[in-house]
Design an enzyme around this catalytic site. Structure first.
Site, mmCIF file in Angstrom:
data_model
loop_
_atom_site.group_PDB
_atom_site.id
_atom_site.type_symbol
_atom_site.label_atom_id
_atom_site.label_comp_id
_atom_site.label_asym_id
_atom_site.label_seq_id
_atom_site.Cartn_x
_atom_site.Cartn_y
_atom_site.Cartn_z
ATOM 1 N N HIS A 1 0.856 -1.186 0.000
ATOM 2 C CA HIS A 1 0.000 0.000 0.000
ATOM 3 C C HIS A 1 0.887 1.228 0.000
ATOM 4 O O HIS A 1 1.922 1.239 0.662
ATOM 5 C CB HIS A 1 -0.907 0.000 1.237
ATOM 6 N N ASP B 1 -7.894 -5.456 0.044
ATOM 7 C CA ASP B 1 -8.350 -6.349 -1.013
ATOM 8 C C ASP B 1 -8.000 -7.802 -0.757
ATOM 9 O O ASP B 1 -8.545 -8.697 -1.395
ATOM 10 C CB ASP B 1 -7.746 -5.919 -2.358
HETATM 11 N N1 COA Z 1 4.071 -7.593 -4.205
HETATM 12 C C1 COA Z 1 5.412 -7.604 -4.282
HETATM 13 N N2 COA Z 1 6.184 -6.520 -4.138
HETATM 14 C C2 COA Z 1 5.558 -5.378 -3.871
HETATM 15 C C3 COA Z 1 4.166 -5.275 -3.766
HETATM 16 C C4 COA Z 1 3.419 -6.461 -3.951
HETATM 17 N N3 COA Z 1 2.100 -6.445 -3.872
HETATM 18 N N4 COA Z 1 3.825 -4.007 -3.515
HETATM 19 C C5 COA Z 1 4.963 -3.301 -3.469
HETATM 20 N N5 COA Z 1 6.024 -4.128 -3.696
HETATM 21 C C6 COA Z 1 7.419 -3.745 -3.739
HETATM 22 C C7 COA Z 1 7.789 -3.211 -5.102
HETATM 23 O O1 COA Z 1 8.210 -4.240 -5.970
HETATM 24 C C8 COA Z 1 8.888 -2.247 -4.762
HETATM 25 O O2 COA Z 1 10.053 -2.985 -4.489
HETATM 26 P P1 COA Z 1 11.513 -2.409 -4.869
HETATM 27 O O3 COA Z 1 11.662 -1.186 -4.010
HETATM 28 O O4 COA Z 1 12.434 -3.516 -4.535
HETATM 29 O O5 COA Z 1 11.444 -2.066 -6.327
HETATM 30 C C9 COA Z 1 8.423 -1.636 -3.437
HETATM 31 O O6 COA Z 1 7.608 -2.652 -2.847
HETATM 32 C C10 COA Z 1 7.592 -0.371 -3.612
HETATM 33 O O7 COA Z 1 6.528 -0.673 -4.518
HETATM 34 P P2 COA Z 1 5.708 0.381 -5.362
HETATM 35 O O8 COA Z 1 4.936 -0.307 -6.426
HETATM 36 O O9 COA Z 1 6.648 1.477 -5.785
HETATM 37 O O10 COA Z 1 4.730 0.937 -4.277
HETATM 38 P P3 COA Z 1 3.590 1.928 -4.560
HETATM 39 O O11 COA Z 1 3.360 2.665 -3.287
HETATM 40 O O12 COA Z 1 3.832 2.741 -5.777
HETATM 41 O O13 COA Z 1 2.352 0.980 -4.910
HETATM 42 C C11 COA Z 1 0.565 -0.493 -4.715
HETATM 43 C C12 COA Z 1 1.364 0.603 -4.028
HETATM 44 C C13 COA Z 1 -0.685 -0.773 -3.913
HETATM 45 C C14 COA Z 1 0.143 -0.049 -6.118
HETATM 46 C C15 COA Z 1 1.438 -1.757 -4.810
HETATM 47 O O14 COA Z 1 1.770 -2.194 -3.505
HETATM 48 C C16 COA Z 1 0.767 -2.870 -5.582
HETATM 49 O O15 COA Z 1 0.852 -2.906 -6.809
HETATM 50 N N6 COA Z 1 0.098 -3.854 -4.888
HETATM 51 C C17 COA Z 1 -0.591 -4.917 -5.540
HETATM 52 C C18 COA Z 1 -1.958 -4.446 -6.035
HETATM 53 C C19 COA Z 1 -2.945 -4.225 -4.915
HETATM 54 O O16 COA Z 1 -3.125 -5.069 -4.042
HETATM 55 N N7 COA Z 1 -3.619 -3.081 -4.964
HETATM 56 C C20 COA Z 1 -4.655 -2.719 -3.999
HETATM 57 C C21 COA Z 1 -4.265 -1.541 -3.178
HETATM 58 S S1 COA Z 1 -5.455 -1.214 -1.903
#
Ligand code: COA
Length: 375
Positions: A264, A318
């Site tokens: 998140h 979720d």
């Molecule tokens: N699974 C694996 N790794 C994850 C992850 C996940 N669900 N969420 C974040 N990470 C990791 C990223 O790979 C990244 O790692 P790195 O620093 O080694 O590259 C780090 O954590 C930061 O991730 P990032 O995507 O930049 O975080 P964000 O704040 O931009 O994104 C979300 C937040 C929610 C979009 C992201 O966690 C995600 O895509 N989650 C899965 C989808 C989901 O469940 N969405 C519902 C949200 S309520």
């Protein structure tokens, strides 16, 4: 040269508004709507009370709640032409796309003079909260060839939604679980769809158009679309033993693939809504029997905590919502629409707040292209 602002991809950490709607402290897992902890709202208030508080700033007393429930119930039904619109859509259409189309159509059926007209604002907000569940339930039936079921005014918001799906009075526990799930999803500060709503609202677009744009934003798989994908993802894990689950997670992380339902932007601990949903899941299993996928989810949560907990990646709302909805017999492509029929109240609360002190959103950019070229 003018100062160049620091560029933050995804506007991470950049405030986009001053707001009194929702407070989140992601470091400790605190979530409050207008200062009320989510756990108390889930336990003590029905969804309609929460909606009243989000839209108008205060929890209603008994008389105000009864009047508000009556106002919502009076706006639940859809004009037959809106049903006609739904009947002309392809039955393979995703319910989120259908919801976008129907909500957009509402602005033509309920045109208003101006969003600055307070009466138009109020009735539009009530209509949107009241009618979105009817659209989702109508589509659920129309796409399989059945006639939609007219809403009932004697049922609460959640119970009426369940009734419109199959035409049967829902089990009281089922209605209670959906009511709490709606409360948990009602609001979440400046997430992508709420930001979308505020941006569209800042142009003085009508509330139906504002909500249409927010629904589009919610449909993406990094936002509301994740809940539908959690169960699809869990169904690919054949061996549920701790060792196999760990290997599955390690492989996926090594490939840099996101694990749906985890992570998140704001929470660096477990999402407090996931805890409440787990409590609901446990109640459901006690009444209707256990679901193996829940044990698998708990195992994956444990393995993920060991693998990526240090990075602040924990289950979000979720992760368990899909498991709860599956147990209730709700088809997976309705999970995000159910999210939308809850979150519409948060979008509208932000719209009303935005309009109180509006300035059109117009951020800047950092130019990275070539300049002054000759053709
Ligand atoms: N699974 C694996 N790794 C994850 C992850 C996940 N669900 N969420 C974040 N990470 C990791 C990223 O790979 C990244 O790692 P790195 O620093 O080694 O590259 C780090 O954590 C930061 O991730 P990032 O995507 O930049 O975080 P964000 O704040 O931009 O994104 C979300 C937040 C929610 C979009 C992201 O966690 C995600 O895509 N989650 C899965 C989808 C989901 O469940 N969405 C519902 C949200 S309520």
């Amino acid at each position: 040269m003018a100062d160049v602002a620091e560029f933050r991809p995804g506007l991470a950490g950049v405030p986009a508004a001053k707001s009194a709607v929702c407070l989140i402290d992601g470091q400790v897992g605190k979530l409050q709507y207008r200062g009320y902890p989510i756990q108390q709202l889930a336990e003590k208030c029905c969804f309609e009370e929460t909606v009243h508080m989000l839209l108008f700033g205060a929890l209603p007393n008994a008389e105000e709640l009864a009047a508000f429930k009556a106002e919502l119930a009076a706006e639940r039904s859809l004009k037959f032409r809106i049903i006609d619109v739904l009947k002309h859509l392809p039955e393979s259409g995703h319910p989120m796309d259908v919801l976008t189309a129907a909500t957009s159509a509402l602005s033509m059926f309920y045109p208003g003079d101006h969003v600055e007209d307070l009466a138009f604002r109020r009735i539009s907000a009530i209509r949107l909260v009241a009618k979105l569940p009817t659209v989702v339930a109508a589509w659920y039936r129309i796409r399989r060839g059945d006639e939609p079921i007219a809403p009932r005014a004697d049922l609460g918001h959640a119970a009426n939604f369940l009734y419109m799906l199959e035409g049967e009075d829902p089990h009281p526990l089922t209605a209670e679980v959906v009511d709490v799930a709606l409360t948990l999803h009602a609001e979440h500060s400046m997430n992508a769809s709420t930001f979308t709503a505020r941006v569209t609202g800042s142009t003085l677009a009508d509330p139906y158009t504002v909500v249409t744009s927010a629904i589009g934003s919610l449909s993406g798989r990094l936002h509301g679309g994740a809940n539908e994908r959690v169960l699809a993802m869990l169904s690919t894990i054949e061996d549920h033993s701790p060792q196999a689950v760990r290997r599955w997670a390690e492989d996926r992380l090594a490939r840099k693939e996101k694990i749906m339902g985890f992570g998140h932007r704001v929470y660096k601990v477990k999402d407090p809504r996931a805890d409440v949903l787990q409590g609901l899941a446990t109640k459901l299993f006690a009444e209707f029997g256990a679901t193996p996928v829940y044990d698998l989810a708990v195992e994956l949560e444990k393995q993920m905590a060991e693998l990526v907990g240090h990075k602040g990646i924990y289950p979000n709302v979720d992760f368990y919502s899909g498991i709860v909805y599956q147990k209730l017999g709700i088809p997976s492509d309705l999970y995000t629409p159910v999210f939308a029929i809850a979150r519409v109240s948060g979008w509208l609360a932000h719209l009303l707040e935005q309009l109180e002190n509006n300035r059109i959103f117009r951020p800047t950019q950092i130019w990275v292209g070539e300049a002054d070229r000759e053709v």
